[in-house]
Design an enzyme around this catalytic site. Sequence first.
Site, mmCIF file in Angstrom:
data_model
loop_
_atom_site.group_PDB
_atom_site.id
_atom_site.type_symbol
_atom_site.label_atom_id
_atom_site.label_comp_id
_atom_site.label_asym_id
_atom_site.label_seq_id
_atom_site.Cartn_x
_atom_site.Cartn_y
_atom_site.Cartn_z
ATOM 1 N N ASP A 19 -8.042 4.972 8.284
ATOM 2 C CA ASP A 19 -6.594 5.011 8.162
ATOM 3 C C ASP A 19 -6.112 6.404 8.549
ATOM 4 O OD1 ASP A 19 -4.040 3.903 7.022
ATOM 5 O OD2 ASP A 19 -5.480 2.593 6.007
ATOM 6 N N GLU B 239 0.364 -0.023 12.150
ATOM 7 C CA GLU B 239 1.061 -0.861 11.165
ATOM 8 C C GLU B 239 2.526 -0.901 11.560
ATOM 9 O OE1 GLU B 239 2.087 -1.311 6.429
ATOM 10 O OE2 GLU B 239 1.982 0.663 7.326
ATOM 11 N N ASP C 166 -0.757 4.222 9.769
ATOM 12 C CA ASP C 166 0.151 3.810 8.700
ATOM 13 C C ASP C 166 1.608 3.924 9.140
ATOM 14 O OD1 ASP C 166 0.234 3.137 5.786
ATOM 15 O OD2 ASP C 166 1.413 4.979 5.693
ATOM 16 N N HIS D 174 -3.979 -5.022 1.822
ATOM 17 C CA HIS D 174 -3.821 -4.426 0.496
ATOM 18 C C HIS D 174 -2.373 -4.335 0.030
ATOM 19 C CE1 HIS D 174 -3.042 -1.400 3.446
ATOM 20 N NE2 HIS D 174 -2.540 -0.603 2.515
ATOM 21 N N ASP D 175 -1.440 -4.793 0.856
ATOM 22 C CA ASP D 175 -0.024 -4.756 0.471
ATOM 23 C C ASP D 175 0.547 -6.151 0.265
ATOM 24 O OD1 ASP D 175 0.109 -1.951 0.776
ATOM 25 O OD2 ASP D 175 0.561 -2.125 2.918
HETATM 26 C C1 NOJ Z 1 1.751 1.262 4.197
HETATM 27 C C2 NOJ Z 1 0.481 1.136 3.406
HETATM 28 O O1 NOJ Z 1 -0.195 0.001 3.832
HETATM 29 C C3 NOJ Z 1 0.881 1.090 1.956
HETATM 30 O O2 NOJ Z 1 -0.186 0.751 1.123
HETATM 31 C C4 NOJ Z 1 1.472 2.427 1.598
HETATM 32 O O3 NOJ Z 1 1.936 2.390 0.264
HETATM 33 C C5 NOJ Z 1 2.625 2.793 2.526
HETATM 34 N N1 NOJ Z 1 2.342 2.534 3.905
HETATM 35 C C6 NOJ Z 1 2.953 4.236 2.410
HETATM 36 O O4 NOJ Z 1 1.959 5.010 3.034
#
Ligand code: NOJ
Length: 547
Positions: free
Chosen positions: A100, A270, A202, A333-334
Site C-alpha cells: 500500500d 483506489e 490509497d 477491508h473497507d
Molecule cells: C482508503 C483505505 O482503504 C481506508 O481503509 C482508509 O481509511 C482511507 N483510505 C484513508 O487512508
Amino acid sequence: MSEPLWWQRGVIYQIYPRSFGDSTGDGVGDLAGILQKLEYLDHTLPVDAIWLSPIYPSPMADFGYDVANYVDIDPLFGDLDTFDRLVEEAHRRDIRVIIDFVPNHSSDQHPWFIESRSSRHSPKRDWYVWRDPQPDGSPPNNWLAYFGGIAWEWDEATKQYYLHSFLKEQPDLNWRNPEVTAAMFDVVRFWLKRGVDGFRIDVAHAIMKDPELRDNPPNPDWRPNAQSPEHDSLLTVHSAGHPDVHGVYRDLRRLLDEYSGERPRMMVGEIHIFDWPRWAQYYGAQLDEFHLPFNFGLLDVGWEAAAIRRVVDGVEDALHTLGGWPNYVLGNHDTHRIASRIGQTEARLAMMLLLTLRGTATLYYGDELGMVDVPIPLDRVQDPFEKLTPGRGLGRDPERTPMQWDAAPNAGFCAAGVEPWLPLADSYGEINVAEELADPRSMLTLTRRLLDLRRAHPALHSGSYRPIDPAPDHCFVYLREEQGERFLVSLNFSAEEVMLPALDVPNGTIVVSTHLDRDGRADPARFTLRSHEGCVVRLEGGTGTLS
Ligand code: NOJ
C-alpha cells in the site's frame, strides 16, 4: 493479444496484515506470520500476488493509513529485514508483492507534519494544506472529512486551519509543492529497490484538489440515512480528482517503468468512480497512468444478474477502444464481507463470477472460506469510523477479523490464551482452512478449483468476453474464448431452477459447478441450472459459430 503480464493473468490476494498470522503472541498479525503462511498462498490457494495493507510505522489512528514514516516497518509488524525476507521468499515461490502506498495524507505524527505545524515560516509549512480562516473565523471552505465533520482542523498555535480529508490525525499532503512530489517519489524508489512488484495507491485521485479550494456543491441524490455518511452529502468535485492528478500519475508510471527492466512493476489505484468512461481516464489516454484503477463496480451494485451484467458491459465498453485491462473485486477491508452482503450460497456464485471474468481478480483474505462479518461488542471496537459514527453499520472492524485457519482456540491465528485484536467469528469451528480443505464441497474447494482452472486456461483470464443473449431472467451467461478454447459460464442468481434457451454452441463438458456435485457432458440445447448455481462448461471444438 501479446503474452499477458503477471498482473494481467494473475489473481491478487489482499492481506490485512493485522489479521493474517500472529507470530509474536501479541494478538496482532505480523510479517513473520505472513511468511509462515506463504505455503498456503503458494500451494493451497495458488495466487499470483499478495497486496499488504499498510505496514509502515504508524500511531494507528486509522490502522496504518496514518503513516509516520514511509520508509520503515512498524515494530508491531516486524522490521525491514523481515520484510526483505518476505519479498525474497514470495519471489522464490513466484508470488509478487504489492504494498500500500498512502500519498494523500501522512500521520500528524510524521516529522514532516510536526515540522510543518511548528511555525508559519517552517520550510515544510507548504508541504501540507494550510489556510487562513474566513473573515468570520470559519473554515476556508465547506469540504467534509470522510469519517465525519468538517475537513479542516484549527491550529491554535499558528492560527491557521489544515486540511484533512480523513481523520484530523491524517493531514493532507500538498502535492502541488514539487518538494512533496520529489520526497514521495523517493519513497517509491526506496521500495522498488527493495524489490516490491507494485503499489496499491490509497485514495489515488484525491491527491490533487482545486487550487482555489472552491466549495463542493451539494449532492442532489443524497438522502440523510444511517448508512450514508454525511460526507456523501456533497459532490467531491473540488476536493478530489482535479485534472492535474493525471500528470502526477504519468510521472509515477514513468518511474515504475524505469524499474521494470528485469521484471514488470505495476500500480493499482483506489479510485471510487462508477461512471466507467470517467473511471477509465485513470488508465491514461496513452495507457500511461495506472495499470489498473480498481473497479469497485461489484461492491456497489445490487446483487442481481441484470445489474451485474451492466457493470461488466459498462467496464468492457469503456475499455474497448482504450485497450485498458479490466479488473474486479468482491471485497476489501473497507466493505462488509461478500458472504454477509449477499449470503453464503450466493457468495459461491460471486466467486465463480470474479474468477471467470476477463481481467485481473483481487481476492480479499478469508473470502475464499466464506468468512462473514463479525459483530463487534462495544468495548472491542477499534475502527475510528465506527467510533465517530457509532451503531450505523459504517464501521469496518467486522470485515477485518482474524483469518480462520483451523478449529483450534483462536482459529490458529494466534496462540491459545492470547486475546486477538478483534474477536473471531463464532462460526470459525466450521469456516476455516483445515475443515474446508477436508470438505470436497466447501467454498475453499470451489475457490481452489476455480483458481486452478483459471491458471490452466488463458481463455478464462485473458480470453474475449461475450455476453449471451437472450439469457433467462436472473441469469448472466457469457462466453470466454482464447486460442481455440471456449468456455461457457452461466450463473443463475435466482432461487428457482432455470433452463437456458437452446444455445447454438457445440456440446461441452461441465468443468465446475458452484455446487461441486456434477461434472460430465452438457448439452447446450437442454442445459439446466439449479437454484443459485453457476457452471463453467468447456465447449468442444475450438472454432465454429455462435449465434
Ligand atoms: C482508503 C483505505 O482503504 C481506508 O481503509 C482508509 O481509511 C482511507 N483510505 C484513508 O487512508
